[in-house]
Design a protein around this motif. Structure first.
Motif, PDB file in Angstrom:
ATOM      1  N   ARG A 153      37.898  52.841  52.046  1.00 22.91           N
ATOM      2  CA  ARG A 153      37.401  51.365  51.866  1.00 22.91           C
ATOM      3  C   ARG A 153      38.666  50.754  51.266  1.00 22.91           C
ATOM      4  N   PRO A 154      39.556  50.212  52.213  1.00 25.69           N
ATOM      5  CA  PRO A 154      40.803  49.531  51.696  1.00 25.69           C
ATOM      6  C   PRO A 154      40.290  48.390  50.973  1.00 25.69           C
ATOM      7  N   PRO A 155      41.096  47.689  49.983  1.00 23.56           N
ATOM      8  CA  PRO A 155      40.723  46.841  49.217  1.00 23.56           C
ATOM      9  C   PRO A 155      40.530  45.277  50.063  1.00 23.56           C
ATOM     10  N   ASP A 156      39.401  44.842  49.876  1.00 23.15           N
ATOM     11  CA  ASP A 156      39.110  43.433  50.466  1.00 23.15           C
ATOM     12  C   ASP A 156      39.959  42.574  50.275  1.00 23.15           C
ATOM     13  N   ALA A 157      40.467  41.601  51.138  1.00 20.15           N
ATOM     14  CA  ALA A 157      41.489  40.374  50.890  1.00 20.15           C
ATOM     15  C   ALA A 157      40.940  39.435  50.093  1.00 20.15           C
ATOM     16  N   TYR A 158      39.498  39.240  50.057  1.00 17.17           N
ATOM     17  CA  TYR A 158      38.794  37.902  49.349  1.00 17.17           C
ATOM     18  C   TYR A 158      38.435  38.440  47.825  1.00 17.17           C
ATOM     19  N   VAL A 169      49.428  45.649  43.842  1.00 13.68           N
ATOM     20  CA  VAL A 169      49.150  44.504  43.265  1.00 13.68           C
ATOM     21  C   VAL A 169      48.432  43.644  44.492  1.00 13.68           C
ATOM     22  N   LEU A 170      47.402  43.284  44.277  1.00 19.16           N
ATOM     23  CA  LEU A 170      46.593  42.397  45.607  1.00 19.16           C
ATOM     24  C   LEU A 170      47.016  40.900  45.451  1.00 19.16           C
ATOM     25  N   LYS A 171      47.088  40.265  46.453  1.00 23.36           N
ATOM     26  CA  LYS A 171      47.105  38.742  46.254  1.00 23.36           C
ATOM     27  C   LYS A 171      45.770  38.475  46.999  1.00 23.36           C
ATOM     28  N   LEU A 172      44.797  37.874  46.169  1.00 20.15           N
ATOM     29  CA  LEU A 172      43.522  37.512  47.031  1.00 20.15           C
ATOM     30  C   LEU A 172      43.585  36.184  47.643  1.00 20.15           C
ATOM     31  N   LYS A 173      42.960  36.191  48.725  1.00 20.98           N
ATOM     32  CA  LYS A 173      43.027  34.984  49.532  1.00 20.98           C
ATOM     33  C   LYS A 173      41.944  34.003  48.847  1.00 20.98           C
TER      34      LYS A 173
END
Length: 180
Positions: A153-158, A169-173
């Motif tokens: 389950r890769p991290p969701d972009a939103y 580090v995630l950059k959320l859309k």
């Protein structure tokens, strides 16, 4: 010469290094690892240092010189200290459990996902069941297992829900904006 390849490798106490039939064997109380040396790459073993040498100066030999040194240094670090990789689980109701040599993940699917750990990798989960800590002596195997668990389950972009590395580090859309 390769800057990485010519650096000597220090052998810590309690680690035994042998060269047999063009294979390096690194052994300690945590376990043992082997590596087959590529053609043209040699090893000089002193009492507490290891020096990697190469036969010629062509580009392939230069690349293998640094690669062999890095892999052997990782083997020595692995059997003396070990490697650790930490995964975080984000999402409401998402959690993990360790059962023997399996990790059971509840990450938003209609069924729990079972991931079988290969031999040599140990996993622990914290009391909140949201942090998975993987430990092992083989750096390549440990990284591959961590990547396979993250791929469930890769991290969701939103919203950022899913499994990610602890240092990722995630950059959320941004979501949709309403009509005016």
């Amino acid at each position: 010469m390769s800057r990485i390849g010519r650096k000597p490798i220090q052998i810590p106490d309690g680690v035994e290094v042998k060269l047999e039939n063009n294979q390096i064997l690194v052994k300690s109380q945590k376990g043992q690892l082997t590596y087959a040396l590529p053609d043209g790459i040699g090893v000089n073993i002193d009492s507490k240092t290891l020096i990697i040498t190469r036969r010629s100066d062509d580009n392939r030999q230069k690349a293998l010189h640094g690669l062999a040194r890095s892999l052997i240094a990782n083997m020595i670090t692995g059997v003396s200290q070990g490697f650790t990789r930490v995964l975080q689980i984000y999402g409401v109701g998402y959690r993990a459990q360790v059962s023997g040599d399996k990790i059971i993940l509840n990450v938003g699917y209609s069924h729990p996902v079972e991931f079988k750990l290969p031999e040599g990798i140990k996993a622990t989960v914290d009391e909140k069941q949201t942090t998975i800590t993987l430990q092992g002596i083989d750096k390549q195997l440990l990284g591959q297992v961590a990547a396979n668990i993250r791929a469930i389950r890769p991290p969701d972009a939103y919203k950022g829900k899913g499994i990610r590395f602890a240092d990722e580090v995630l950059k959320l859309k941004p979501g949709k904006t309403g009509k005016k």
